[in-house]
Design a protein around this motif. Sequence first.
Motif, mmCIF file in Angstrom:
data_model
loop_
_atom_site.group_PDB
_atom_site.id
_atom_site.type_symbol
_atom_site.label_atom_id
_atom_site.label_comp_id
_atom_site.label_asym_id
_atom_site.label_seq_id
_atom_site.Cartn_x
_atom_site.Cartn_y
_atom_site.Cartn_z
ATOM 1 N N THR A 2 5.113 3.916 10.258
ATOM 2 C CA THR A 2 4.208 5.060 10.197
ATOM 3 C C THR A 2 2.911 4.714 9.478
ATOM 4 O O THR A 2 1.814 5.064 9.936
ATOM 5 N N ALA A 3 3.016 4.025 8.364
ATOM 6 C CA ALA A 3 1.807 3.677 7.613
ATOM 7 C C ALA A 3 0.888 2.792 8.452
ATOM 8 O O ALA A 3 -0.335 2.972 8.454
ATOM 9 N N ALA A 4 1.476 1.825 9.186
ATOM 10 C CA ALA A 4 0.664 0.933 10.016
ATOM 11 C C ALA A 4 -0.027 1.695 11.142
ATOM 12 O O ALA A 4 -1.191 1.426 11.470
ATOM 13 N N PRO B 166 5.120 17.861 -2.310
ATOM 14 C CA PRO B 166 5.629 17.281 -3.552
ATOM 15 C C PRO B 166 5.492 15.771 -3.576
ATOM 16 O O PRO B 166 5.280 15.143 -2.561
ATOM 17 N N ASP B 167 5.631 15.214 -4.764
ATOM 18 C CA ASP B 167 5.533 13.794 -5.105
ATOM 19 C C ASP B 167 4.249 13.138 -4.644
ATOM 20 O O ASP B 167 4.215 12.005 -4.252
ATOM 21 N N ARG B 168 3.151 13.896 -4.734
ATOM 22 C CA ARG B 168 1.825 13.285 -4.604
ATOM 23 C C ARG B 168 1.341 12.894 -6.006
ATOM 24 O O ARG B 168 1.561 13.613 -6.963
ATOM 25 N N SER B 169 0.679 11.790 -6.054
ATOM 26 C CA SER B 169 0.058 11.412 -7.334
ATOM 27 C C SER B 169 -1.142 12.305 -7.577
ATOM 28 O O SER B 169 -1.684 12.906 -6.651
ATOM 29 N N PRO B 170 -1.620 12.441 -8.823
ATOM 30 C CA PRO B 170 -2.816 13.232 -9.081
ATOM 31 C C PRO B 170 -4.000 12.800 -8.243
ATOM 32 O O PRO B 170 -4.775 13.612 -7.775
ATOM 33 N N ALA C 210 1.536 8.468 3.225
ATOM 34 C CA ALA C 210 0.970 9.764 2.827
ATOM 35 C C ALA C 210 -0.502 9.616 2.449
ATOM 36 O O ALA C 210 -1.349 10.435 2.838
ATOM 37 N N GLY C 211 -0.821 8.584 1.694
ATOM 38 C CA GLY C 211 -2.212 8.371 1.297
ATOM 39 C C GLY C 211 -3.109 8.038 2.471
ATOM 40 O O GLY C 211 -4.244 8.514 2.554
ATOM 41 N N VAL C 212 -2.580 7.229 3.398
ATOM 42 C CA VAL C 212 -3.390 6.869 4.567
ATOM 43 C C VAL C 212 -3.637 8.094 5.440
ATOM 44 O O VAL C 212 -4.718 8.260 6.005
ATOM 45 N N LEU C 213 -2.628 8.976 5.553
ATOM 46 C CA LEU C 213 -2.819 10.181 6.346
ATOM 47 C C LEU C 213 -3.925 11.058 5.746
ATOM 48 O O LEU C 213 -4.763 11.610 6.473
ATOM 49 N N LEU C 214 -3.954 11.174 4.445
ATOM 50 C CA LEU C 214 -5.046 11.913 3.812
ATOM 51 C C LEU C 214 -6.395 11.247 4.099
ATOM 52 O O LEU C 214 -7.387 11.919 4.374
ATOM 53 N N ASP C 215 -6.415 9.925 4.053
ATOM 54 C CA ASP C 215 -7.653 9.209 4.378
ATOM 55 C C ASP C 215 -8.069 9.452 5.825
ATOM 56 O O ASP C 215 -9.266 9.554 6.136
ATOM 57 N N LEU C 216 -7.066 9.520 6.704
ATOM 58 C CA LEU C 216 -7.349 9.770 8.114
ATOM 59 C C LEU C 216 -7.974 11.144 8.310
ATOM 60 O O LEU C 216 -8.968 11.294 9.028
ATOM 61 N N LYS D 277 8.531 10.926 8.261
ATOM 62 C CA LYS D 277 8.675 10.570 6.846
ATOM 63 C C LYS D 277 7.465 9.753 6.408
ATOM 64 O O LYS D 277 7.056 8.813 7.084
ATOM 65 N N THR D 278 6.891 10.134 5.288
ATOM 66 C CA THR D 278 5.749 9.397 4.751
ATOM 67 C C THR D 278 6.086 8.930 3.340
ATOM 68 O O THR D 278 6.252 9.735 2.427
ATOM 69 N N GLY D 279 6.214 7.634 3.192
ATOM 70 C CA GLY D 279 6.326 7.093 1.841
ATOM 71 C C GLY D 279 4.976 7.168 1.176
ATOM 72 O O GLY D 279 4.005 7.708 1.725
ATOM 73 N N ARG D 280 4.912 6.609 0.003
ATOM 74 C CA ARG D 280 3.662 6.671 -0.762
ATOM 75 C C ARG D 280 2.470 6.169 0.054
ATOM 76 O O ARG D 280 1.429 6.803 0.130
ATOM 77 N N GLY D 281 2.639 5.016 0.712
ATOM 78 C CA GLY D 281 1.525 4.425 1.446
ATOM 79 C C GLY D 281 1.080 5.279 2.612
ATOM 80 O O GLY D 281 -0.106 5.560 2.786
#
Length: 366
Positions: free
Chosen positions: A154-156, A354-358, A270-276, A264-268
Motif C-alpha cells: 500500500t505504501a509503495a 487514531p495513532d497518528r503522530s502529532p 498513512a503519512g504518504v496518503l496525507l501527502d497525496l 490497512k495503513t501502517g505508519r508509512g
Amino acid sequence: MVNQLPADLAAVARGLCTYEELEARQCRLLDTLGVGRHVDGDAAAAPLVQLDLLFMLNGYLPAGPSAFPGPLLDAVSARCARFPALDPYMSYELLIDVNCAEWQRGGDIRVFSEGRLGLLERDFYLGHRLAEPAARTAFERLCAVLREPDAVDTAAEFEAALSALEDFRAHMARFGRLSREAFRAFRPYHMGYQGGPRGASGAFMPSVQLLELVLLAPSRQYERYLDQSLAYFPAWSRPLISEWRERSGRGDNVVEAVLDGRVKTGRGAAGVLLDLVDGFVDFRMVHLGITRKALPEVFAPDDALTRRDILAQDGEGDVLADGEPGTSGFGVHTVLTNAVYRLLAARRLLAELPDRSPADAGGSHV
C-alpha cells in the motif's frame, strides 16, 4: 482553409475583413469540396474533418451563434448523422485529444491565433494533452490498492500515485506563465453560449475526475457537476467516470476504505496518503491561482482563498450559481473552491484517525 484561419480571424479582428466575407469564402470552399453532401469518407479521418469544421464554425463565436453560417452548420450535422460518435460541438476530446494527436503524428495542430500567440495557444493545448497521463497513472495506482488491498504494498502504491500527481501538478503549473492577455485572446473561441453546448474546457479533463472519484466519495454538488458534465468528457472516459462515480458513492474509494479499515495503513502508508491528498490540494490551489489571474472578474477583490479560509467555509457552494459561468458553463469560483474544500475535509478525517503522530495530525498544508 483551416491553416489560413488564424490569419483570417486576425483580419476580421482588425477590420480588414468582415464575417460575411469570411463566410462567403468558406462556403465556396465547402461547396467545392462537397463537404456536407458527400460524407462516406474514412471513419478514421472523420474526427479530424469534424475538428476542421468546428474550428471554422467557432471562428464566428465572438459575433455570437447567430453569425454561424448555415452551410457550416449543415456540414457538421451531416457528418454527425453519418458518424454518430462525433461530437457536434467543439469538445475537449476534439480540441485537445484529436488535435494534439495530429500534432504528434505529423507536426500539424489547429489554432485560432497567428504568430507568437498561436504558439502559446498551441502549447496550451499540448500542455493538457501531455499532463493528463500522469493524473491517469495516479488514478490507476489507487485503483490497485482498492482492488487487492492485502496483495499490494500500500505504501509503495501511494508513493507511486504521489509521484505521478507531482508530475501532473508540475505540468499544469506551467500555465501560470501564460499571460492574461494571451489567454483572453483565444478564449472567446472556446466559449459556450446561452442555450447552447458548454465550451471546450479543462474542466472536462477526465483523469482529474477519475482521480478524485477513486480517492473520495462524490458530494451532492460534485454529483450535480457530473450530472451536467458527462456528455462533455471524452467518449472513452464516460463509462469509466460513470462506473467510478457509482462505486465511489457506495464507499469503494480510498478515503472510506482507510477510515473503515478495509485498507490497512501502517505508519508509512498513512503519512504518504496525507501527502497525496496534500498534493492534490496543491494542484487545485495552483489551478485556482491561475484562474484568478486569468479571470479576475469572477472573483471578488477581497475573496479569502487560502486553504484555511476554504476549509472554514460553510460547506460547498452551488456550482451553477455564478452570474459569470466561465468557459465550461459552471461557476468557476465555486467549482474550484468546492474541489479544494472536499479534499481538505477528507484530509481532516484521515488526520483524525487514531495513532497518528502529532506531525501527521497537524496538517501543515492546511
